[in-house]
Motif scaffolding. Sequence first.
Motif, PDB file in Angstrom:
ATOM      1  N   PRO A  68       0.811  -1.227   0.000  1.00  9.75           N
ATOM      2  CA  PRO A  68       0.000   0.000   0.000  1.00  9.75           C
ATOM      3  C   PRO A  68       0.844   1.277   0.000  1.00  9.75           C
ATOM      4  O   PRO A  68       0.367   2.343  -0.383  1.00  9.75           O
ATOM      5  CB  PRO A  68      -0.838  -0.104   1.283  1.00  9.75           C
TER       6      PRO A  68
ATOM      7  N   LYS B 158       0.381  12.206  14.975  1.00 12.82           N
ATOM      8  CA  LYS B 158       1.543  11.304  14.977  1.00 12.82           C
ATOM      9  C   LYS B 158       1.242  10.002  15.689  1.00 12.82           C
ATOM     10  O   LYS B 158       1.874   8.990  15.461  1.00 12.82           O
ATOM     11  CB  LYS B 158       2.738  12.001  15.665  1.00 12.82           C
TER      12      LYS B 158
ATOM     13  N   ARG C   4      -2.588   7.478   7.091  1.00 15.01           N
ATOM     14  CA  ARG C   4      -1.980   8.421   6.159  1.00 15.01           C
ATOM     15  C   ARG C   4      -2.981   8.690   5.050  1.00 15.01           C
ATOM     16  O   ARG C   4      -3.802   7.839   4.727  1.00 15.01           O
ATOM     17  CB  ARG C   4      -0.706   7.827   5.554  1.00 15.01           C
TER      18      ARG C   4
ATOM     19  N   MET D 173      -3.878   8.315   1.769  1.00 13.04           N
ATOM     20  CA  MET D 173      -3.388   7.490   0.665  1.00 13.04           C
ATOM     21  C   MET D 173      -3.525   8.282  -0.631  1.00 13.04           C
ATOM     22  O   MET D 173      -4.501   8.986  -0.854  1.00 13.04           O
ATOM     23  CB  MET D 173      -4.177   6.195   0.589  1.00 13.04           C
TER      24      MET D 173
ATOM     25  N   PHE E 160      -1.339  10.583  -1.250  1.00 12.96           N
ATOM     26  CA  PHE E 160      -0.625  11.838  -0.970  1.00 12.96           C
ATOM     27  C   PHE E 160       0.814  11.537  -0.571  1.00 12.96           C
ATOM     28  O   PHE E 160       1.088  10.542   0.078  1.00 12.96           O
ATOM     29  CB  PHE E 160      -1.296  12.586   0.191  1.00 12.96           C
TER      30      PHE E 160
ATOM     31  N   ARG F 118       2.495  13.492 -12.995  1.00 15.43           N
ATOM     32  CA  ARG F 118       1.545  12.484 -13.493  1.00 15.43           C
ATOM     33  C   ARG F 118       0.155  12.713 -12.890  1.00 15.43           C
ATOM     34  O   ARG F 118      -0.871  12.412 -13.504  1.00 15.43           O
ATOM     35  CB  ARG F 118       2.059  11.093 -13.117  1.00 15.43           C
TER      36      ARG F 118
ATOM     37  N   PHE G 138       0.553  19.670   5.615  1.00 20.17           N
ATOM     38  CA  PHE G 138       0.859  19.100   4.305  1.00 20.17           C
ATOM     39  C   PHE G 138       1.772  20.024   3.511  1.00 20.17           C
ATOM     40  O   PHE G 138       2.660  19.572   2.788  1.00 20.17           O
ATOM     41  CB  PHE G 138      -0.444  18.817   3.537  1.00 20.17           C
TER      42      PHE G 138
ATOM     43  N   LYS H 291       5.322  19.640   5.039  1.00 23.63           N
ATOM     44  CA  LYS H 291       5.946  18.353   4.710  1.00 23.63           C
ATOM     45  C   LYS H 291       5.941  18.103   3.206  1.00 23.63           C
ATOM     46  O   LYS H 291       6.320  17.033   2.742  1.00 23.63           O
ATOM     47  CB  LYS H 291       5.223  17.241   5.458  1.00 23.63           C
TER      48      LYS H 291
END
Length: 441
Positions: free
Chosen positions: A275, A307, A312, A314, A316, A327, A366, A369
């Motif tokens: 994954p 944390k 997560r 997914m 990203f 893409r 986001f 990071k």
Amino acid sequence: MISAPTSQHKPGTPAGTASVSHEGKTVELPVLKGSVGPHVIDIRKLYAETDTFTYDPGFTSTASCESSITFIDGDKGVLLYRGYPIEQLAEHGDFLETCYLLLYGDLPTAQQMKEFDRAITYHTMVHEQINYFFRGFRRDAHPMAVMVGVVGALSAFYHDSTDIDDPHQRMVASYRMVAKMPTIAAMAHKYSIGQPFVYPRNDLGYAENFLRMCFAVPAEEYKASPTLARALDRIFILHADHEQNASTSTVRLAGSSGANPFACIAAGIACLWGPAHGGANEAALQMLQEIGDVKRIPEYIALAKDKNDPLRLMGFGHRIYKNYDPRAKVMQKTCHEVLDELGLKNDPLLAVAMELERIALNDDYFVEKKLYPNIDFYSGITLKAMGFPTAMFTALFALARTVGWIAQWTEMIEDPAQKIGRPRQLYTGHPRRDYVPLQKR
Ligand code: SDX
């Protein structure tokens, strides 16, 4: 300290030196510069001269090989196949042309394309015995489990293309895999839904043939929508190669031992399934379905930032793209085209995806990071709209990535500097100790 590179030089040759000092010893290491992208410090003699390893779990700062196939600039969101930008290939080319480019290094002439197209088309059928091989799987087996098994077994059917030292056999094995992967993936789909296998047709294009093998039934004629066939062909282009990602590195490492090409590609499929890698398109769609409504997005964003919570977003983030995955932009455009064609532009999943993207791209966590949507964020919505079950998404990724794996495997086999891959470690276990008899423990 890296001394300044000398002026003109041939890509891949020394362009300066780096000094590494440790415990009073200093070793000068060559710095190699490619045609574009970061320099590399050639550490091949480091251990011999300093008795010290480098340490880089996850290979965040390690170049494993020299390659001229695909270049990525993660900060600028650039992806080049043999120097051509992915956006231009997706816009103007088709998948088989991209396969030729990745395998041979240049865009084909009309004659070369005609010959390549015919060669691939006439390898799309699989050995009839493979039909019976499928019978051993449970109907509810995940298509990726089937793909790993069947592709790994191809070396049991095609003995005449497993000698990796024979360039002709390498080429035949390469063509067989590019040609047969759609047939095998479609068979995995048909087997999972209890429908009869549909044989490939030589009068159809690559993506159109795959759509027909997946969705046609013997009871009636099937004609793929040209818009959907074109969209799927473009999706294959986007997924064709991506430098030294986890599955490609797996293929290279397996190939470095001399394993046959079918076994190496099966290893790549197994790795892609995870994954965190190719399995993210399936996981991203499941996440969007779980969120279900734009009102629940803040709850998920909070979990993704927590944390103490493993969740997560997914689809990203990316190890290399610290800007938008080029893409993903093409994938988003294709997603809208497909949903428009199918009259699904009010698809609730698309609404959730677009709102999730909007919120995430404006959220400090986001942004700091540098987590942007990657190729897997919109592909799931698109493939679901086309009628593929979620479990088939990664199988389509594997289908498209096969040509990249093959090109990288071939480059590794033909590289005179290649040797078996055998990393070392930082050992933190027990130093030597003597056996203690049971009665004394
Ligand atoms: C593919 O390598 C390739 O080229 C792969 C690929 C290809 O074409 O072959 O591009 C295909 O695999 C695309 C990626 C698909 N995976 C996902 O969408 C899964 C979700 N993404 C993450 O798991 C993650 O972003 C990775 C695995 C893609 C990248 O992980 P890295 O580079 O190892 O980064 P990391 O895990 O060290 O994360 C850095 C920080 C961490 O926070 P801190 O520990 O620094 O506080 O960012 C956070 C992570 O917690 N983070 C995320 C996140 N991804 C990273 N937080 C929330 N959601 C996310 N998706």
